[in-house]
Design a protein around this motif. Structure first.
Motif, PDB file in Angstrom:
ATOM      1  N   LEU A  37       0.852  -1.179   0.000  1.00 59.67           N
ATOM      2  CA  LEU A  37       0.000   0.000   0.000  1.00 59.67           C
ATOM      3  C   LEU A  37       0.893   1.235   0.000  1.00 59.67           C
ATOM      4  O   LEU A  37       1.809   1.358   0.815  1.00 59.67           O
ATOM      5  CB  LEU A  37      -0.911   0.012   1.229  1.00 59.67           C
ATOM      6  CG  LEU A  37      -2.027  -1.036   1.259  1.00 59.67           C
ATOM      7  CD1 LEU A  37      -2.693  -1.058   2.625  1.00 59.67           C
ATOM      8  CD2 LEU A  37      -3.068  -0.740   0.173  1.00 59.67           C
ATOM      9  N   GLU A  38       0.598   2.157  -0.894  1.00 58.57           N
ATOM     10  CA  GLU A  38       1.411   3.361  -1.037  1.00 58.57           C
ATOM     11  C   GLU A  38       0.547   4.597  -0.814  1.00 58.57           C
ATOM     12  O   GLU A  38      -0.669   4.564  -1.031  1.00 58.57           O
ATOM     13  CB  GLU A  38       2.057   3.405  -2.427  1.00 58.57           C
ATOM     14  CG  GLU A  38       2.936   2.192  -2.733  1.00 58.57           C
ATOM     15  CD  GLU A  38       3.438   2.190  -4.164  1.00 58.57           C
ATOM     16  OE1 GLU A  38       2.967   3.056  -4.948  1.00 58.57           O
ATOM     17  OE2 GLU A  38       4.271   1.332  -4.505  1.00 58.57           O
ATOM     18  N   PHE A  39       1.216   5.666  -0.414  1.00 63.08           N
ATOM     19  CA  PHE A  39       0.579   6.983  -0.245  1.00 63.08           C
ATOM     20  C   PHE A  39      -0.595   6.921   0.741  1.00 63.08           C
ATOM     21  O   PHE A  39      -1.658   7.501   0.506  1.00 63.08           O
ATOM     22  CB  PHE A  39       0.104   7.543  -1.590  1.00 63.08           C
ATOM     23  CG  PHE A  39       1.184   7.598  -2.629  1.00 63.08           C
ATOM     24  CD1 PHE A  39       2.210   8.519  -2.519  1.00 63.08           C
ATOM     25  CD2 PHE A  39       1.175   6.714  -3.692  1.00 63.08           C
ATOM     26  CE1 PHE A  39       3.214   8.569  -3.484  1.00 63.08           C
ATOM     27  CE2 PHE A  39       2.165   6.754  -4.648  1.00 63.08           C
ATOM     28  CZ  PHE A  39       3.187   7.676  -4.544  1.00 63.08           C
ATOM     29  N   LEU A  40      -0.381   6.222   1.857  1.00 61.49           N
ATOM     30  CA  LEU A  40      -1.399   6.202   2.908  1.00 61.49           C
ATOM     31  C   LEU A  40      -1.473   7.561   3.576  1.00 61.49           C
ATOM     32  O   LEU A  40      -0.448   8.206   3.846  1.00 61.49           O
ATOM     33  CB  LEU A  40      -1.062   5.129   3.941  1.00 61.49           C
ATOM     34  CG  LEU A  40      -1.571   3.719   3.658  1.00 61.49           C
ATOM     35  CD1 LEU A  40      -0.980   2.746   4.656  1.00 61.49           C
ATOM     36  CD2 LEU A  40      -3.091   3.688   3.732  1.00 61.49           C
ATOM     37  N   GLU A  41      -2.678   7.991   3.852  1.00 54.43           N
ATOM     38  CA  GLU A  41      -2.858   9.285   4.503  1.00 54.43           C
ATOM     39  C   GLU A  41      -2.388   9.232   5.958  1.00 54.43           C
ATOM     40  O   GLU A  41      -1.657  10.105   6.421  1.00 54.43           O
ATOM     41  CB  GLU A  41      -4.329   9.711   4.433  1.00 54.43           C
ATOM     42  CG  GLU A  41      -4.834   9.916   3.014  1.00 54.43           C
ATOM     43  CD  GLU A  41      -6.317  10.251   2.985  1.00 54.43           C
ATOM     44  OE1 GLU A  41      -6.936  10.287   4.073  1.00 54.43           O
ATOM     45  OE2 GLU A  41      -6.857  10.468   1.891  1.00 54.43           O
ATOM     46  N   ASP A  42      -2.817   8.221   6.690  1.00 54.13           N
ATOM     47  CA  ASP A  42      -2.456   8.107   8.106  1.00 54.13           C
ATOM     48  C   ASP A  42      -2.290   6.624   8.427  1.00 54.13           C
ATOM     49  O   ASP A  42      -3.280   5.900   8.585  1.00 54.13           O
ATOM     50  CB  ASP A  42      -3.525   8.746   8.986  1.00 54.13           C
ATOM     51  CG  ASP A  42      -3.089   8.847  10.453  1.00 54.13           C
ATOM     52  OD1 ASP A  42      -2.015   8.296  10.787  1.00 54.13           O
ATOM     53  OD2 ASP A  42      -3.823   9.458  11.253  1.00 54.13           O
ATOM     54  N   THR A  43      -1.068   6.164   8.495  1.00 53.35           N
ATOM     55  CA  THR A  43      -0.809   4.742   8.727  1.00 53.35           C
ATOM     56  C   THR A  43      -1.212   4.290  10.122  1.00 53.35           C
ATOM     57  O   THR A  43      -1.430   3.093  10.340  1.00 53.35           O
ATOM     58  CB  THR A  43       0.687   4.443   8.523  1.00 53.35           C
ATOM     59  OG1 THR A  43       1.455   5.269   9.402  1.00 53.35           O
ATOM     60  CG2 THR A  43       1.092   4.703   7.084  1.00 53.35           C
ATOM     61  N   SER A  44      -1.333   5.221  11.064  1.00 54.99           N
ATOM     62  CA  SER A  44      -1.702   4.827  12.429  1.00 54.99           C
ATOM     63  C   SER A  44      -3.148   4.347  12.518  1.00 54.99           C
ATOM     64  O   SER A  44      -3.512   3.686  13.491  1.00 54.99           O
ATOM     65  CB  SER A  44      -1.484   6.003  13.383  1.00 54.99           C
ATOM     66  OG  SER A  44      -2.326   7.105  13.037  1.00 54.99           O
ATOM     67  N   LEU A  45      -3.968   4.700  11.531  1.00 51.12           N
ATOM     68  CA  LEU A  45      -5.359   4.282  11.559  1.00 51.12           C
ATOM     69  C   LEU A  45      -5.590   2.941  10.869  1.00 51.12           C
ATOM     70  O   LEU A  45      -6.720   2.453  10.842  1.00 51.12           O
ATOM     71  CB  LEU A  45      -6.239   5.351  10.887  1.00 51.12           C
ATOM     72  CG  LEU A  45      -6.214   6.748  11.533  1.00 51.12           C
ATOM     73  CD1 LEU A  45      -7.082   7.706  10.733  1.00 51.12           C
ATOM     74  CD2 LEU A  45      -6.680   6.661  12.977  1.00 51.12           C
ATOM     75  N   VAL A  46      -4.544   2.383  10.321  1.00 52.40           N
ATOM     76  CA  VAL A  46      -4.669   1.129   9.565  1.00 52.40           C
ATOM     77  C   VAL A  46      -4.098  -0.008  10.398  1.00 52.40           C
ATOM     78  O   VAL A  46      -3.014   0.119  10.982  1.00 52.40           O
ATOM     79  CB  VAL A  46      -3.951   1.223   8.204  1.00 52.40           C
ATOM     80  CG1 VAL A  46      -4.073  -0.090   7.437  1.00 52.40           C
ATOM     81  CG2 VAL A  46      -4.536   2.367   7.393  1.00 52.40           C
ATOM     82  N   ARG A  47      -4.833  -1.112  10.475  1.00 48.18           N
ATOM     83  CA  ARG A  47      -4.423  -2.279  11.245  1.00 48.18           C
ATOM     84  C   ARG A  47      -4.423  -3.511  10.335  1.00 48.18           C
ATOM     85  O   ARG A  47      -5.236  -3.604   9.404  1.00 48.18           O
ATOM     86  CB  ARG A  47      -5.382  -2.511  12.421  1.00 48.18           C
ATOM     87  CG  ARG A  47      -5.421  -1.391  13.438  1.00 48.18           C
ATOM     88  CD  ARG A  47      -4.144  -1.361  14.268  1.00 48.18           C
ATOM     89  NE  ARG A  47      -4.210  -0.340  15.310  1.00 48.18           N
ATOM     90  CZ  ARG A  47      -3.815   0.907  15.138  1.00 48.18           C
ATOM     91  NH1 ARG A  47      -3.344   1.299  13.957  1.00 48.18           N
ATOM     92  NH2 ARG A  47      -3.890   1.776  16.141  1.00 48.18           N
TER      93      ARG A  47
END
Length: 307
Positions: free
Chosen positions: A209-219
């Motif tokens: 996954l590229e160009f994630l806006e906020d990686t902390s919200l993804v699990r």
């Protein structure tokens, strides 16, 4: 010569004597067996009781030969039956293999039928006829093309998730570029956080996954679907789940079974309406106010404090 002649003269009378005695014995036995008399009958019974039981040893070889012949015939029958069973078993194995293949194809077709899609999306089912994958390109060929109405860019799915998109259309076949291809870039949405990202292929079964806006919200385990941005794919098509790779990058575990791509569903994606003239959204001023539009009221005069 004289000695041989004397031996022959001696053996000949003995031979004749033995033959005569044997003939007399056989003639006497015949008479005894033919005479119908109680006394002779008792004699015959006594002779049979004495002689016949003692002949078991003489009948043993004959019985053994008869049993050997019978066993040999049974062995031949068993061998023929064994060959027949082997042929039937081989045929059963072939039928079993055919049944397993049909069962797998049926299961995959049932998976295709159970996929939940937008009712407005129609599809064409094709069979994968060749795998043109390589270390530098990931794609397959399907047996549907321009004659079936296939258009370049349409998405393809297997029984569960998104596989790729049409990247070349022939008259009877089409090329499907897989999501794992290095040239593949699609916008995705990660649920439930709603984060937007780009799924870029890197020739592995778990693209990053590229160009994630906020990686902390993804699990890891979050659901990944197509976002529909840019009109590349329809929205809400299942792609896979988020997974953490060995390189500590967020990747997607694809739901499609890339190891067994046999049937693909090509979705007829309707083109989005495009607006080429943004100015057409604004009505002209005269048309907006109308022919009887009131003129703008003049500003009140400014009164000076000196006057």
């Amino acid at each position: 010569m004289a000695r041989d002649k004397n031996t022959e003269d001696f053996v000949t009378p003995i031979r004749r004597l033995l033959v005569g005695v044997l003939l007399l014995a056989l003639f006497g036995l015949f008479l005894v067996w033919r005479i119908d008399s109680p006394r002779v009958e008792r004699f015959r019974a006594a002779a049979i009781d004495k002689v016949v039981p003692s002949f078991d040893w003489a009948m043993a070889p004959i019985n053994g030969i008869v049993g050997l012949v019978s066993d040999f015939q049974s062995y031949q029958q068993l061998s023929a039956q064994n060959q027949d069973l082997r042929r039937e078993l081989q045929q059963m194995k072939a039928w079993k293999e055919a049944a397993l293949q049909l069962e797998q194809e049926n299961a995959k077709l049932l998976d295709l039928n159970n996929v939940s899609l937008d009712p407005q999306l129609t599809f064409v089912t094709g069979v994968v006829i060749a795998d043109s994958g390589s270390p530098f390109r990931q794609s397959v060929l399907v047996n549907v093309g321009a004659r079936d109405g296939i258009i370049d860019g349409w998405p393809t799915m297997d029984g569960i998730g998104l596989v790729g998109r049409i990247a070349g259309v022939g008259q009877e076949t089409s090329r499907v570029m897989l999501l794992t291809d290095t040239s593949s870039r699609i916008p995705v949405t990660i649920q439930p956080s709603g984060q937007k990202a780009i799924l870029g292929g890197d020739n592995t079964l778990n693209p990053p996954l590229e160009f994630l806006e906020d990686t902390s919200l993804v699990r890891p385990g979050d659901r990944v679907v197509s976002s529909g941005d840019g009109g590349v794919f329809p929205a809400d098509l299942l792609i896979g789940q988020v997974a953490l790779g060995t390189d500590q990058r967020l990747r997607v575990r694809l739901s499609a079974d890339y190891q067994r791509l046999e049937f693909l569903r090509v979705l007829r994606a309707q083109p989005h309406e495009t607006i080429n003239d943004p100015g057409g959204l604004l009505a002209p001023e005269a048309e907006f106010y109308g022919p009887t539009a009131l003129p703008a009221s003049p500003l009140p005069p400014v009164v000076s404090s000196d006057g």
